[in-house]
Design an enzyme around this catalytic site. Sequence first.
Site, PDB file in Angstrom:
ATOM      1  N   ASP A 171      -3.075  -0.497   6.635  1.00  0.00           N
ATOM      2  CA  ASP A 171      -3.824  -0.832   5.230  1.00  0.00           C
ATOM      3  C   ASP A 171      -3.296  -2.102   4.776  1.00  0.00           C
ATOM      4  OD1 ASP A 171      -5.520   1.215   5.615  1.00  0.00           O
ATOM      5  OD2 ASP A 171      -4.921   2.422   4.129  1.00  0.00           O
ATOM      6  N   GLU A 217       1.019   5.440   0.505  1.00  0.00           N
ATOM      7  CA  GLU A 217       0.212   6.638   0.867  1.00  0.00           C
ATOM      8  C   GLU A 217       0.927   7.813   0.043  1.00  0.00           C
ATOM      9  OE1 GLU A 217      -2.371   6.895   2.831  1.00  0.00           O
ATOM     10  OE2 GLU A 217      -2.129   4.578   3.089  1.00  0.00           O
ATOM     11  N   HIS A 266      -5.819   4.178   6.881  1.00  0.00           N
ATOM     12  CA  HIS A 266      -5.043   5.254   5.895  1.00  0.00           C
ATOM     13  C   HIS A 266      -3.599   5.265   6.301  1.00  0.00           C
ATOM     14  CE1 HIS A 266      -8.833   5.690   3.847  1.00  0.00           C
ATOM     15  NE2 HIS A 266      -9.372   6.029   5.074  1.00  0.00           N
ATOM     16  N   ASP A 312       0.978  -1.073   0.119  1.00  0.00           N
ATOM     17  CA  ASP A 312      -0.156   0.101  -0.066  1.00  0.00           C
ATOM     18  C   ASP A 312       0.898   1.255  -0.095  1.00  0.00           C
ATOM     19  OD1 ASP A 312      -2.695   1.099   0.329  1.00  0.00           O
ATOM     20  OD2 ASP A 312      -1.947   2.020   2.135  1.00  0.00           O
TER      21      ASP A 312
END
Length: 343
Positions: free
Chosen positions: A296, A137, A291, A135
Amino acid sequence: MRTVAMCLSILPRCRIHSFASSCLENSQRHHPGNRISLRFLSSKTLSSLEGGEQKSKKWTRKSIMTNTEGLKGDGASKSKISNNIKYNLSVETTDGLNVEKSETRELDIIQNCDVQQKMIESEELARLVTVISFDLETSGLNRSCDCVIEMAMQDLAGGKNSTFQTLVNPDCVIKNSEFHGITTDMVNQPHVPRMKDLIPILLAYVKSRQKPGGIVLLVAHNGRNFDVPFLINEFNRNNFDIPHDWHFLDTLPLAREVMKSKVAELKSAKISLSLQSMREYYNIAPIGSAHRAMSDVNTLSQVFQRMTFDLKLPTSGLIERSFRQSDLVKTAKKTSQARPKKC
DNA sequence: GGCCCTCTTTAGGGCCTT
């Protein structure tokens, strides 16, 4: 020369070719002394290899038959036995009743053989594939203008050093901190690596998890349209290439498939397919702040395993649904020609 | 941006990612 005809009959040909190419390249890299070729055998080819034409022309099959030669282990021998049974049962009869009985019996056995074959395929593929959920960000949603500010990965096989997590210094002001809680001050620190320094570490991590001669399957939610293009952009910006043996899998279509089959009564209703919604659907407890990349990834790993169980997806099914960097590049070229991007 | 769905296909709205 050693010939290896792999058991990949249920994969679409393009995927077979793509996957086989990866395996061949990897095998040659790890075993430079061996000469290896991959061949996909049709039933006609296999029939001729087994010593002549089939006597019966009444029943014909167009499925790609497989044969396994030169592979060590029980899986290979079982595969060959299954193929022999299939061919020995293709005997022409003239009695209508007998035909029906024979055909039913044959189909039963063939189905059993297919199940066995798929299990063998899955076991052999599983030995070659490393599944890593990941994942990112980012500083925004625009893949052209925004940058990665945090990254997390988790090898689903687990074990020591199975996770990878880091903040990334994007050298710009972060304007969407309210979404993930990552601020400019947090990433603008001497110990936070920039992407150009991080990519070699990332490559080393993935390599350390990769099986000899195998491929890596990187899994992300909405990966096709978000995480993977972002990752590719970061690699390109810093003059790195995505390794040829990296395959990607988007779990968003899997979530859609699960919800379609499981929540039939809500077909007409609006069903959220977000990662957090899927976590709630599976009653998975949240770990850490949503998040944030590692949180995540933890969620994704669990949701992904539940979805593959629900959909009865073997490793071959995952490969079938995977895509590679080149698949996205083709699409991006078409899109950029149609609409120039603006930041 | 790509995909899916529908009151569609000669289109448009919404979801998913940060």
